[in-house]
Design a protein around this motif. Structure first.
Motif, PDB file in Angstrom:
ATOM      1  N   ILE A  59      -7.755 -30.668  15.448  1.00 54.91           N
ATOM      2  CA  ILE A  59      -8.706 -29.590  15.707  1.00 54.91           C
ATOM      3  C   ILE A  59      -7.944 -28.483  16.427  1.00 54.91           C
ATOM      4  N   VAL A  60      -7.924 -27.311  15.843  1.00 57.22           N
ATOM      5  CA  VAL A  60      -7.206 -26.166  16.408  1.00 57.22           C
ATOM      6  C   VAL A  60      -8.176 -25.357  17.263  1.00 57.22           C
ATOM      7  N   ILE A  61      -7.759 -25.036  18.481  1.00 57.53           N
ATOM      8  CA  ILE A  61      -8.648 -24.359  19.423  1.00 57.53           C
ATOM      9  C   ILE A  61      -8.130 -22.960  19.733  1.00 57.53           C
ATOM     10  N   THR A  62      -8.973 -21.974  19.466  1.00 60.22           N
ATOM     11  CA  THR A  62      -8.689 -20.597  19.848  1.00 60.22           C
ATOM     12  C   THR A  62      -9.993 -19.807  19.744  1.00 60.22           C
ATOM     13  N   GLN A  63      -9.937 -18.503  20.040  1.00 66.88           N
ATOM     14  CA  GLN A  63     -11.152 -17.693  20.001  1.00 66.88           C
ATOM     15  C   GLN A  63     -11.596 -17.397  18.568  1.00 66.88           C
ATOM     16  N   ALA A  64     -12.862 -16.993  18.446  1.00 70.59           N
ATOM     17  CA  ALA A  64     -13.449 -16.733  17.131  1.00 70.59           C
ATOM     18  C   ALA A  64     -12.695 -15.648  16.370  1.00 70.59           C
ATOM     19  N   PHE A  65     -12.161 -14.644  17.072  1.00 73.51           N
ATOM     20  CA  PHE A  65     -11.456 -13.563  16.380  1.00 73.51           C
ATOM     21  C   PHE A  65     -10.122 -14.029  15.804  1.00 73.51           C
ATOM     22  N   VAL A  75      -8.013   5.790   3.690  1.00 71.31           N
ATOM     23  CA  VAL A  75      -9.240   5.084   3.308  1.00 71.31           C
ATOM     24  C   VAL A  75      -8.904   3.809   2.537  1.00 71.31           C
ATOM     25  N   ILE A  76      -7.952   3.909   1.609  1.00 68.11           N
ATOM     26  CA  ILE A  76      -7.543   2.726   0.843  1.00 68.11           C
ATOM     27  C   ILE A  76      -6.983   1.657   1.777  1.00 68.11           C
ATOM     28  N   GLY A  77      -6.159   2.081   2.736  1.00 69.77           N
ATOM     29  CA  GLY A  77      -5.592   1.134   3.696  1.00 69.77           C
ATOM     30  C   GLY A  77      -6.660   0.438   4.512  1.00 69.77           C
ATOM     31  N   ILE A  78      -7.663   1.198   4.948  1.00 73.63           N
ATOM     32  CA  ILE A  78      -8.758   0.614   5.730  1.00 73.63           C
ATOM     33  C   ILE A  78      -9.539  -0.388   4.886  1.00 73.63           C
ATOM     34  N   LEU A  79      -9.825  -0.015   3.634  1.00 74.56           N
ATOM     35  CA  LEU A  79     -10.585  -0.906   2.756  1.00 74.56           C
ATOM     36  C   LEU A  79      -9.821  -2.200   2.474  1.00 74.56           C
ATOM     37  N   ILE A  80      -8.516  -2.086   2.253  1.00 76.68           N
ATOM     38  CA  ILE A  80      -7.704  -3.287   2.016  1.00 76.68           C
ATOM     39  C   ILE A  80      -7.697  -4.178   3.256  1.00 76.68           C
ATOM     40  N   THR A  81      -7.554  -3.560   4.426  1.00 75.07           N
ATOM     41  CA  THR A  81      -7.525  -4.326   5.675  1.00 75.07           C
ATOM     42  C   THR A  81      -8.840  -5.065   5.899  1.00 75.07           C
ATOM     43  N   LEU A  82      -9.957  -4.365   5.698  1.00 77.14           N
ATOM     44  CA  LEU A  82     -11.267  -4.996   5.873  1.00 77.14           C
ATOM     45  C   LEU A  82     -11.518  -6.063   4.814  1.00 77.14           C
ATOM     46  N   GLY A  83     -11.060  -5.786   3.589  1.00 78.20           N
ATOM     47  CA  GLY A  83     -11.228  -6.765   2.522  1.00 78.20           C
ATOM     48  C   GLY A  83     -10.435  -8.030   2.782  1.00 78.20           C
ATOM     49  N   LEU A  84      -9.218  -7.870   3.286  1.00 79.48           N
ATOM     50  CA  LEU A  84      -8.387  -9.029   3.607  1.00 79.48           C
ATOM     51  C   LEU A  84      -9.017  -9.851   4.722  1.00 79.48           C
ATOM     52  N   GLU A  85      -9.542  -9.165   5.728  1.00 77.48           N
ATOM     53  CA  GLU A  85     -10.208  -9.861   6.827  1.00 77.48           C
ATOM     54  C   GLU A  85     -11.408 -10.660   6.315  1.00 77.48           C
ATOM     55  N   ALA A  86     -12.207 -10.038   5.447  1.00 81.10           N
ATOM     56  CA  ALA A  86     -13.379 -10.714   4.895  1.00 81.10           C
ATOM     57  C   ALA A  86     -12.974 -11.916   4.043  1.00 81.10           C
ATOM     58  N   PHE A  87     -11.905 -11.761   3.271  1.00 83.07           N
ATOM     59  CA  PHE A  87     -11.429 -12.861   2.431  1.00 83.07           C
ATOM     60  C   PHE A  87     -10.990 -14.050   3.278  1.00 83.07           C
ATOM     61  N   ILE A  88     -10.228 -13.793   4.333  1.00 83.59           N
ATOM     62  CA  ILE A  88      -9.740 -14.874   5.195  1.00 83.59           C
ATOM     63  C   ILE A  88     -10.906 -15.574   5.886  1.00 83.59           C
ATOM     64  N   GLU A  89     -11.883 -14.804   6.342  1.00 84.33           N
ATOM     65  CA  GLU A  89     -13.053 -15.410   6.985  1.00 84.33           C
ATOM     66  C   GLU A  89     -13.828 -16.288   6.004  1.00 84.33           C
ATOM     67  N   GLN A  90     -14.003 -15.798   4.783  1.00 80.04           N
ATOM     68  CA  GLN A  90     -14.724 -16.569   3.773  1.00 80.04           C
ATOM     69  C   GLN A  90     -13.946 -17.817   3.368  1.00 80.04           C
ATOM     70  N   MET A 123      -8.565  -7.069  18.715  1.00 83.26           N
ATOM     71  CA  MET A 123      -9.153  -7.060  17.380  1.00 83.26           C
ATOM     72  C   MET A 123      -8.320  -6.226  16.413  1.00 83.26           C
ATOM     73  N   LYS A 124      -7.813  -5.094  16.872  1.00 89.63           N
ATOM     74  CA  LYS A 124      -6.963  -4.260  16.018  1.00 89.63           C
ATOM     75  C   LYS A 124      -5.687  -5.008  15.645  1.00 89.63           C
ATOM     76  N   ARG A 125      -5.096  -5.669  16.620  1.00 88.28           N
ATOM     77  CA  ARG A 125      -3.868  -6.418  16.365  1.00 88.28           C
ATOM     78  C   ARG A 125      -4.124  -7.566  15.396  1.00 88.28           C
ATOM     79  N   GLU A 126      -5.284  -8.193  15.522  1.00 84.98           N
ATOM     80  CA  GLU A 126      -5.614  -9.322  14.657  1.00 84.98           C
ATOM     81  C   GLU A 126      -5.739  -8.889  13.202  1.00 84.98           C
ATOM     82  N   LYS A 127      -6.316  -7.717  12.969  1.00 84.03           N
ATOM     83  CA  LYS A 127      -6.443  -7.217  11.600  1.00 84.03           C
ATOM     84  C   LYS A 127      -5.067  -7.024  10.964  1.00 84.03           C
TER      85      LYS A 127
END
Length: 209
Positions: free
Chosen positions: A143-149, A16-31, A182-186
């Protein structure tokens, strides 16, 4: 039995901690990068160079759907006078695999002049592509071009390499391997953080392989 229950409980807690850290890191990078990313041609700022990040090509030289979407988006930017040239950064790690020439061939067939193309045959991953664009090809405005993910990670790397780059979301379509991507990107977000903290060097620093 009690020891087994404790082991299972601790394992679940760690998961659970690992999942939360992974999701938190993803959210931080997006923000952290949201103000650098654009989805419409008419809103993206002009820049001298478009950077197309490589992806898979087939054995016959055809572009994979993911890569074709990126390249088609680069064509849109060029034809709408948003960029003056296109840097192709991809994997050409062997004689039998060459993303860069496949992209270049596609671009020229679709009307982009060869003298408007810059070829980086050592863009083995996103970090290498961003680093080499700046240090090897001296590109300061892009301008860097790639997919949204993928774009938040690319922009995160660029930002923390002190590069004044913006991102443009490639045309979207559904991919059969989207869940796997998406899993690999996380997981790749961890690698990106490590790279920008320790300012790692790409595998190849000179212009040629």
């Amino acid at each position: 039995m009690r020891l087994l229950k404790k082991s299972i409980l601790y394992t679940l807690i760690l998961i659970v901690i690992g999942i939360l850290i992974t999701l938190g890191l993803e959210a931080f990078i997006e923000q952290d990068t949201s103000n650098r990313i654009y989805a419409e041609v008419n809103t993206v700022p002009q820049a001298k160079t478009a950077i197309v990040l490589g992806a898979s090509v087939y054995s016959d030289g055809q572009l994979s759907p993911i890569l074709q979407d990126r390249v088609d988006s680069a064509i849109d930017l060029f034809e709408n006078d948003k960029v003056e040239e296109i840097l192709i950064s991809g994997d050409h790690g062997s004689d039998n695999y060459n993303e860069v020439d496949a992209i270049a061939n596609y671009l020229t067939k679709h009307g982009i002049p060869k003298n408007k193309l810059i070829l980086d045959h050592a863009g083995f991953d996103t970090y290498d592509s961003m680093y080499r664009a700046s240090k090897v090809f001296k590109i300061t405005d892009a301008i860097v071009i790639t997919q949204a993910f993928h774009l938040p990670r690319a922009m995160f790397i660029a930002k923390h390499l002190n590069l004044d780059y913006h991102g443009f979301q490639a045309k979207e379509r559904e991919f059969k391997i989207e869940t796997k991507i998406m899993k690999r990107e996380k997981l790749a977000n961890y690698k990106a953080v490590f790279e920008v903290i320790f300012k790692t060097k790409p595998r190849v620093l000179n212009e040629q392989l």
